[in-house]
Design an enzyme around this catalytic site. Structure first.
Site, PDB file in Angstrom:
ATOM      1  CB  SER A 110     -18.890   2.990  34.129  1.00  0.00           C
ATOM      2  OG  SER A 110     -19.214   1.642  33.393  1.00  0.00           O
TER       3      SER A 110
ATOM      4  CG  HIS B  85     -23.426   3.769  33.097  1.00  0.00           C
ATOM      5  ND1 HIS B  85     -24.187   4.560  32.264  1.00  0.00           N
ATOM      6  CD2 HIS B  85     -22.498   3.063  32.109  1.00  0.00           C
ATOM      7  CE1 HIS B  85     -23.962   4.151  31.006  1.00  0.00           C
ATOM      8  NE2 HIS B  85     -22.946   3.300  30.801  1.00  0.00           N
TER       9      HIS B  85
ATOM     10  CG  ASP C 285     -21.406  -0.163  30.844  1.00  0.00           C
ATOM     11  OD1 ASP C 285     -22.014   0.722  29.923  1.00  0.00           O
ATOM     12  OD2 ASP C 285     -20.748   0.547  31.475  1.00  0.00           O
TER      13      ASP C 285
ATOM     14  CG  MET D 169     -20.790  -4.687  27.006  1.00  0.00           C
ATOM     15  SD  MET D 169     -19.021  -4.614  27.216  1.00  0.00           S
ATOM     16  CE  MET D 169     -18.839  -2.891  27.799  1.00  0.00           C
TER      17      MET D 169
ATOM     18  CG  HIS E 286     -24.771   1.781  27.939  1.00  0.00           C
ATOM     19  ND1 HIS E 286     -23.450   2.396  27.587  1.00  0.00           N
ATOM     20  CD2 HIS E 286     -25.437   1.909  26.482  1.00  0.00           C
ATOM     21  CE1 HIS E 286     -23.155   2.346  26.427  1.00  0.00           C
ATOM     22  NE2 HIS E 286     -24.291   2.292  25.756  1.00  0.00           N
TER      23      HIS E 286
ATOM     24  CG  MET F 193     -23.124  -0.796  24.733  1.00  0.00           C
ATOM     25  SD  MET F 193     -21.653  -0.731  25.516  1.00  0.00           S
ATOM     26  CE  MET F 193     -22.234  -1.074  27.257  1.00  0.00           C
TER      27      MET F 193
ATOM     28  CG  MET G   3     -21.677   5.368  22.794  1.00  0.00           C
ATOM     29  SD  MET G   3     -21.493   4.799  24.675  1.00  0.00           S
ATOM     30  CE  MET G   3     -19.853   4.372  24.848  1.00  0.00           C
TER      31      MET G   3
ATOM     32  CG  ASP H 172     -20.608   5.244  28.565  1.00  0.00           C
ATOM     33  OD1 ASP H 172     -19.395   5.232  29.211  1.00  0.00           O
ATOM     34  OD2 ASP H 172     -21.353   4.526  28.510  1.00  0.00           O
TER      35      ASP H 172
HETATM   36  C1  DX5 Z   1     -17.916   1.348  27.357  1.00  0.00           C
HETATM   37  C2  DX5 Z   1     -18.972   1.534  28.322  1.00  0.00           C
HETATM   38  C3  DX5 Z   1     -18.728   2.487  29.372  1.00  0.00           C
HETATM   39  C4  DX5 Z   1     -17.356   2.263  30.168  1.00  0.00           C
HETATM   40  C5  DX5 Z   1     -16.634   3.645  30.391  1.00  0.00           C
HETATM   41  O1  DX5 Z   1     -18.211   0.785  26.202  1.00  0.00           O
HETATM   42  O2  DX5 Z   1     -20.026   1.950  27.982  1.00  0.00           O
HETATM   43  O3  DX5 Z   1     -19.609   2.899  30.457  1.00  0.00           O
HETATM   44  O4  DX5 Z   1     -17.397   1.547  31.443  1.00  0.00           O
HETATM   45  O5  DX5 Z   1     -15.541   3.081  31.011  1.00  0.00           O
HETATM   46  P1  DX5 Z   1     -14.298   4.597  31.035  1.00  0.00           P
HETATM   47  O6  DX5 Z   1     -14.956   5.563  31.798  1.00  0.00           O
HETATM   48  O7  DX5 Z   1     -13.048   3.897  31.879  1.00  0.00           O
HETATM   49  O8  DX5 Z   1     -14.072   4.799  29.677  1.00  0.00           O
HETATM   50 ZN    ZN Z   2     -21.772   2.631  29.338  1.00  0.00          ZN
END
Ligand code: DX5
Ligand code: ZN
Length: 222
Positions: free
Chosen positions: A15, A40, A42, A44, A73, A75, A144, A178
């Protein structure tokens, strides 16, 4: 389109949330050299999750400097209007959060029509029954294993039986996990049936990403 790895074997997806964004291209290169399977990415929005990260311009730049598949991903609330922009910016997969989609079936159809693999993500408290009605439009499910929004959180053990139940009910559906995945925790989701492992702090806390990735892949394959 960039070929995707065989999702039935352990795939490691670092990630980038834990990467150094000041040199993202170099980080992606180190992950390629370290034999990561996916990147990956992310996204947000400060609404679906209480945090902001990166979006379309960063994805577009990253796409130009890596040959690895980019696993996006989302979110974010109301993802539909942005799907096309993410696809054009270089997403290979688009995963939406089931809790953010009013018309999930249609959203997944749009993702595939845009040429991306379709994933749906379930928060830790979200039951798996929704999968019954959308599984044919899915390339994988994301379970998740933390509450989304931040890297570096602890794996939630209550998610392990959920992974096992998805594996039992949908024997061929690839399961991604994840959140809190590292060398100490990865055996739990692996033994329950997950095959795609997102890891942020579990990879980036190591000096040598390749060693971290290889360790995760080895434990997941045992
Ligand atoms: C959290 C993200 C993850 C995050 C995981 O909301 O979707 O992808 O980066 O980080 P670790 O592996 O450090 O928990
Ligand atoms: Zn993620």
């Amino acid at each position: 389109m960039i070929p995707m790895p065989d999702m039935s074997k352990p795939c490691i997806a670092p990630s980038l949330l834990s990467a150094n964004f000041a040199c993202l291209g170099d980080e992606a290169d180190k992950l390629l050299q370290g034999k990561a399977d996916w990147l990956h990415f992310d996204v947000m929005d400060g609404r679906f999750v209480p945090n902001l990260s990166v979006g379309i311009p960063v994805l577009r730049s990253l796409r130009k400097v890596t040959m690895l598949p980019i696993d996006v991903h989302l979110m974010i609330v109301e993802p539909d209007d942005l799907l096309e922009d993410f696809a054009k910016a270089g997403a290979d997969t688009l995963t939406v959060q089931v809790e953010a989609c009013t018309h999930l079936h249609r959203t997944l159809q749009r993702v595939r029509a845009l040429g991306c693999r379709a994933g749906v993500s379930l928060n830790p408290h979200t039951p798996i029954d929704v999968l019954d009605y959308v599984v044919e439009g899915l390339d994988f499910v994301l379970v998740m294993t933390v509450n989304p929004g931040f890297g570096g959180q602890s794996y939630i053990d209550a998610c392990t039986p959920k992974i096992a139940e998805i594996r039992r009910r949908f024997p061929t559906l690839p399961i991604q996990v994840d959140g809190g995945i590292n060398a100490k925790t990865i055996a739990k989701p692996a033994q329950a049936g997950a095959s795609i492992f997102v890891s942020g702090s579990g990879v980036f806390s190591h000096d040598d990403y390749g060693v971290a990735i290889e360790t995760l892949r080895r434990i997941a394959g045992q």
